[in-house]
Structure formats: C-alpha cells, structure tokens
Design an enzyme around this catalytic site. Structure first.
Site, PDB file in Angstrom:
ATOM      1  N   HIS A  38       4.958   4.767   2.593  1.00  0.00           N
ATOM      2  CA  HIS A  38       3.646   3.934   2.965  1.00  0.00           C
ATOM      3  C   HIS A  38       2.536   4.828   3.185  1.00  0.00           C
ATOM      4  O   HIS A  38       2.495   5.632   4.165  1.00  0.00           O
ATOM      5  CB  HIS A  38       4.053   2.787   4.135  1.00  0.00           C
ATOM      6  CG  HIS A  38       3.101   1.618   4.163  1.00  0.00           C
ATOM      7  ND1 HIS A  38       1.878   1.593   4.671  1.00  0.00           N
ATOM      8  CD2 HIS A  38       3.418   0.472   3.535  1.00  0.00           C
ATOM      9  CE1 HIS A  38       1.423   0.491   4.620  1.00  0.00           C
ATOM     10  NE2 HIS A  38       2.242  -0.531   3.881  1.00  0.00           N
ATOM     11  N   HIS A  39       1.335   4.093   3.022  1.00  0.00           N
ATOM     12  CA  HIS A  39       0.147   4.912   3.266  1.00  0.00           C
ATOM     13  C   HIS A  39      -0.378   4.891   4.869  1.00  0.00           C
ATOM     14  O   HIS A  39      -1.056   5.977   5.046  1.00  0.00           O
ATOM     15  CB  HIS A  39      -1.105   4.244   2.630  1.00  0.00           C
ATOM     16  CG  HIS A  39      -2.298   5.042   2.066  1.00  0.00           C
ATOM     17  ND1 HIS A  39      -2.717   5.959   2.867  1.00  0.00           N
ATOM     18  CD2 HIS A  39      -3.254   5.127   1.229  1.00  0.00           C
ATOM     19  CE1 HIS A  39      -3.536   6.766   2.346  1.00  0.00           C
ATOM     20  NE2 HIS A  39      -3.950   6.251   1.170  1.00  0.00           N
ATOM     21  N   THR A  40       0.249   4.353   5.608  1.00  0.00           N
ATOM     22  CA  THR A  40       0.069   4.168   6.918  1.00  0.00           C
ATOM     23  C   THR A  40       0.765   5.403   7.639  1.00  0.00           C
ATOM     24  O   THR A  40       0.354   6.036   8.502  1.00  0.00           O
ATOM     25  CB  THR A  40       0.547   3.141   7.961  1.00  0.00           C
ATOM     26  OG1 THR A  40       1.790   3.172   7.482  1.00  0.00           O
ATOM     27  CG2 THR A  40      -0.367   2.080   7.495  1.00  0.00           C
ATOM     28  N   VAL A  62       1.134   8.702   5.894  1.00  0.00           N
ATOM     29  CA  VAL A  62       0.390   9.871   5.742  1.00  0.00           C
ATOM     30  C   VAL A  62      -0.660   9.640   4.590  1.00  0.00           C
ATOM     31  O   VAL A  62      -0.573   8.373   3.964  1.00  0.00           O
ATOM     32  CB  VAL A  62       1.335  10.973   5.007  1.00  0.00           C
ATOM     33  CG1 VAL A  62       2.338  11.554   5.975  1.00  0.00           C
ATOM     34  CG2 VAL A  62       2.173  10.364   3.747  1.00  0.00           C
ATOM     35  N   LEU A  88       0.955  -1.091   0.093  1.00  0.00           N
ATOM     36  CA  LEU A  88       0.014  -0.044  -0.030  1.00  0.00           C
ATOM     37  C   LEU A  88       0.830   1.346  -0.071  1.00  0.00           C
ATOM     38  O   LEU A  88       0.733   2.074   1.044  1.00  0.00           O
ATOM     39  CB  LEU A  88      -0.773  -0.171   1.047  1.00  0.00           C
ATOM     40  CG  LEU A  88      -2.066  -1.136   1.126  1.00  0.00           C
ATOM     41  CD1 LEU A  88      -2.718  -1.264   2.664  1.00  0.00           C
ATOM     42  CD2 LEU A  88      -3.013  -0.723   0.160  1.00  0.00           C
TER      43      LEU A  88
END
Length: 471
Positions: free
Chosen positions: A139-141, A143, A21
């Site tokens: 990684h999307h976690t 931001v 992701l």
C-alpha cells in the site's frame, strides 16, 4: 498513538471513496543453472518459513475509530501469517508474457485487507525457458515508489553464488552496507513532527505558509510570461480523467539505457526528460490514432524526490516527495520541440520544489489534484478542463546486474497506483543497462494498453531520427 502522517492519512481516506492505492514491482528472473524442478517451490517454502523476523513497517496496518477520535493510527500485528501474504501461482501452459501481465492486472486490482499488514507477494512460474516472476504489492501509505524499490533492491545481491538470502519482507539489521544505506520505521509522536513531515524541509507551519504564498505568486507570474509553468486547470479533459472501473490493465517492456543516453547527450537534457518525452510521444500517437488528441497539450504531474543529506536515515523509506505539473507538448508534431518543452519545464520544477519543500509544493498543487480526482465523482461538472491528465514518475533501480538466491534478475518493472480521475499511470525504472516502462490503467479506459509498448518504441525511434542518431 502512532499517527499516520497527514499525507498518508489523506491517501487512506481517499481510498474509502475511490480505488485501492496499491503500488508494486514485478521482477522477471531466470533460475540458476543448478536449479532443480522444484526451485520456485523451494523459494516459496523459504518465504513462508518465518525464518527471518518481519520488517516492522510490514507488520503495521491502519486503524481509525472512536478510540482514535476518528484519526488514522498505525497498529502492529503481534504475528504475521506469511502464508496469507506470500502466495505461489503457476501460469497456464502457453500463457507467456501476455498471460503474466493479465494476471498482474488482476492481482494489482485486488484491495489489501486493512485488518492485517498492507502487503502481498506472489511467486509466479510458467514463463518461457523456466523463467519466473516475483510480484510484490504494497500500500502506498507504507512507502513511496523510490522507497519501495529500495526495499526490494536491499533483498538482492550482486553475487550469483549467494544462497539462503533474506526475504524482501525481512527485518534488516541497523548496520547497513554503503550500497543500501540506513533505514528505520517512522513514528511521528505528535502534531509538530506531523507538520514537519508535511512541510518537508520547512522548519515550522509559518514557514510552510510563507512558501505556499510566495510559490503561488511566482507560479502565476511564470504562467503569464512563459511556457514552463502550468496553471491549476490548464489540462484538457481526456478519457484518462474519467472513472476507473474495477478492472486493471498492465503492460511493460524495457529498452537499452544506451539509447536513452544517446538522445540525452545529443540533446543536452536529462535522462528523465528523454523518458518523459518518449511517453508523451507514445500517448500522442495513441490518441491521434483514435481521433482523441486534444488541441491543448496533455499535462503530467511528476513527483520529485526531496530526500537529501539533511534527512535522517530513519526517514529513508517514508513518503518524501514534492510534485510539479509538466506540459507534455502533445500538440507539437516535432518530437524535439516536445523534448525541449519538457526539459525546460522540469528544470524549473526541480529548482522550485527543492526550494519550497515537499509539503509546500504539494499544497500548491491542491487545486489541480482536487480538480482531477474529485470531478469524476460529481455528475454535473463540465468535462472541459482538469488539473492534469496522468502522473509520470521515474524510479532508480539497482545500477548493476542483481541476483536473488542465484536467480538472475533479468527485468524489473514498477506497477503504480491508479484511481478515479487518474486512470492512467506511467512509471519507469532503471535497472542495470535497461530502462523499464510500466503502464497501468483502468481496463475500461485503456482496453488495449499493450499497444502502448510498440508506440513507445516508435516514439523513441522518432527522437533518434530527429537527432540524426543511428537506428
């Protein structure tokens, strides 16, 4: 322990079962007139020099184990080896833009190692006229797209003569300019703040439940009486909802903001409505040309930012968004009819997400999201309907021309996440007087993704012609 927010923990767990992701951005720059032949090498040496302390968010990596009871927590690296995170690449001679996007496709598909901070940057030279690119992958976690673009924008300057600028990964002082505002790291210390983070503006778990229940009822009523609300399984199943594969395909281009604005003003809609309608028109034509356009209209899931003055400055770079299902009117041949459906739908969506908050709006879409991302993993599920077909999101970039150590930022593009069930992602970004369209997909799903670029131009031209605007 520094626990991940529930939304981030869910994304981390989903990645175990699916694909990386990662989100990112590509900046295409032209060097300053006084740049020597080693200009990009100098930029890379400065990036790995360790001159600037690394931002606390970019020092973190996720961990779960027996010591955390199976929950996800953040750990912080004592030191960050910048040589592992900041890479230097040269395109082969004659590779051009096509070669750049093929390279970005490969880099974007590679997973980020969880044993170290979840980000990478690449300086890529070899484009025409001495231009080079900066590709940043996070990684999307860490931001969301809005926050990620702001991190990069904070590292730029409107002054073409400024040099020795901090890297995008550098820690910024607490005092910030009016242009970029405040920032800080998020550290949810316990379950109550985690619930509040999930719920957005909700003051308690009870409020969240109330918003979910009332929202569910109102959506059901609206879906029975109008065309601005989509039921959870109303989207047709398309190739965009299959398995992703290991390879990625990326294509991007930009258009003058004045063209979008002219359609916006003449039709009485928002700029985002126009951009969404342009994407809808391009996808309609792409599917028509292949005999794959379904009778039911495609449905997009559209993130809606819920940041407001009520949120603390330290929350500025967190994942703070709700979402709304937007019918794209792809069954309608008239581009103005498609634009009208999108405008009315998103007007309703913005109002409801704002009133319900981030967490409640996402929970209301749980059925649609689950049907989309889980069905590819189940071999015997009928491929008739799904929750939605693709995400379409819009990110605001810098409003003026920007520079990085004297290099002019000519173009700026988002590179978003795709995964099984959501094998196509479209994200646009405004920058100065341009709007950049970024298409990302599984290579097996859209092997000819570059054809969406001329179809985007065709779709915009059709809107202009329908409104009587000059070509």
């Amino acid at each position: 322990m520094d626990w991940l927010d529930p939304l981030d923990a869910a994304m981390m767990t989903a990645e175990v079962l699916s694909r990386p992701l990662n989100i990112g951005a590509v900046l295409i720059l032209s060097p300053p007139e006084d740049a020597g032949p080693g200009y990009v090498d100098d930029l890379h040496r400065d990036a790995v020099s360790g001159r600037d302390p690394v931002d606390p968010r970019l020092r973190r990596y996720p961990h779960r184990g027996v010591d955390t009871g199976g929950g996800w927590v953040w750990r912080e690296a004592d030191t960050v080896d910048l040589n592992r995170h900041c890479r230097r690449i040269s395109l082969p001679s004659g590779a051009g833009r096509d070669g750049l996007w093929r390279l970005i496709s490969r880099l974007h598909a590679a997973p980020l190692r969880r044993s170290r901070p979840l980000w990478m940057s690449y300086l890529i030279d070899g484009l025409d006229d001495g231009r080079f690119a900066l590709f940043v992958k996070v990684h999307h976690t860490l931001v969301d797209g809005v926050a990620g673009f702001q991190m990069i924008a904070d590292a730029l300057s409107s002054d073409p003569n400024r040099r020795s600028m901090p890297q995008f990964h550098a820690r910024r002082p607490r005092e910030r300019s009016d242009r970029s505002g405040g920032r800080g790291s998020r550290r949810p210390p316990g379950p109550v703040p985690m619930v509040r983070s999930l719920a957005g503006a909700a003051a308690s778990g009870v409020t969240l439940v109330e918003r979910v229940i009332t929202g569910e009822v109102s959506d059901v009523v609206a879906s029975m009486t109008g065309d601005t609300t989509v039921t959870p399984l109303a989207a047709p199943y398309t190739r965009f909802n299959g398995r992703l594969g290991h390879d990625r395909a990326v294509a991007a281009a930009s258009w003058p903001r004045t063209r979008i604005r002219a359609v916006q003003d003449k039709a009485g809609v928002t700029g985002n409505d126009v951009v969404t309608a342009v994407v809808a028109g391009a996808l309609r034509r792409w599917m028509l040309d292949r005999g794959e356009l379904p009778e039911r209209q495609l449905v997009a899931i559209c993130p809606i930012t819920v940041r407001d003055r009520g949120h603390a400055a330290d929350d500025r770079h967190n994942n703070m968004f709700g979402a709304w299902l937007c019918p794209l009117g792809t069954h309608l041949p008239d581009p103005l009819d498609r634009l009208d459906v999108i405008h009315r739908t998103m007007s309703v969506g913005k109002s409801r997400v704002a009133s319900r908050g981030s967490g409640a709006s996402l929970l209301l879409l749980a059925t649609a999201i689950g049907a989309t991302v889980l069905s590819p993993m189940v071999p015997f599920v009928p491929r008739l309907r799904t929750g939605y077909n693709l995400p379409i999101s819009h990110v605001a970039g810098p409003a003026t021309e920007m520079y990085w150590n004297g290099a002019h930022v000519e173009e700026m593009y988002p590179v978003s996440a795709v995964y099984d069930g959501q094998a196509l992602n479209v994200t646009t970004c405004s920058y100065a007087d341009r709007i950049g369209f970024g298409y990302v997909a599984g290579r097996d799903v859209l092997p000819d993704i570059e054809t969406l670029i001329p179809l985007t131009e065709q779709s915009l031209s059709e809107l202009e012609a329908a409104l009587g605007l000059p070509p």
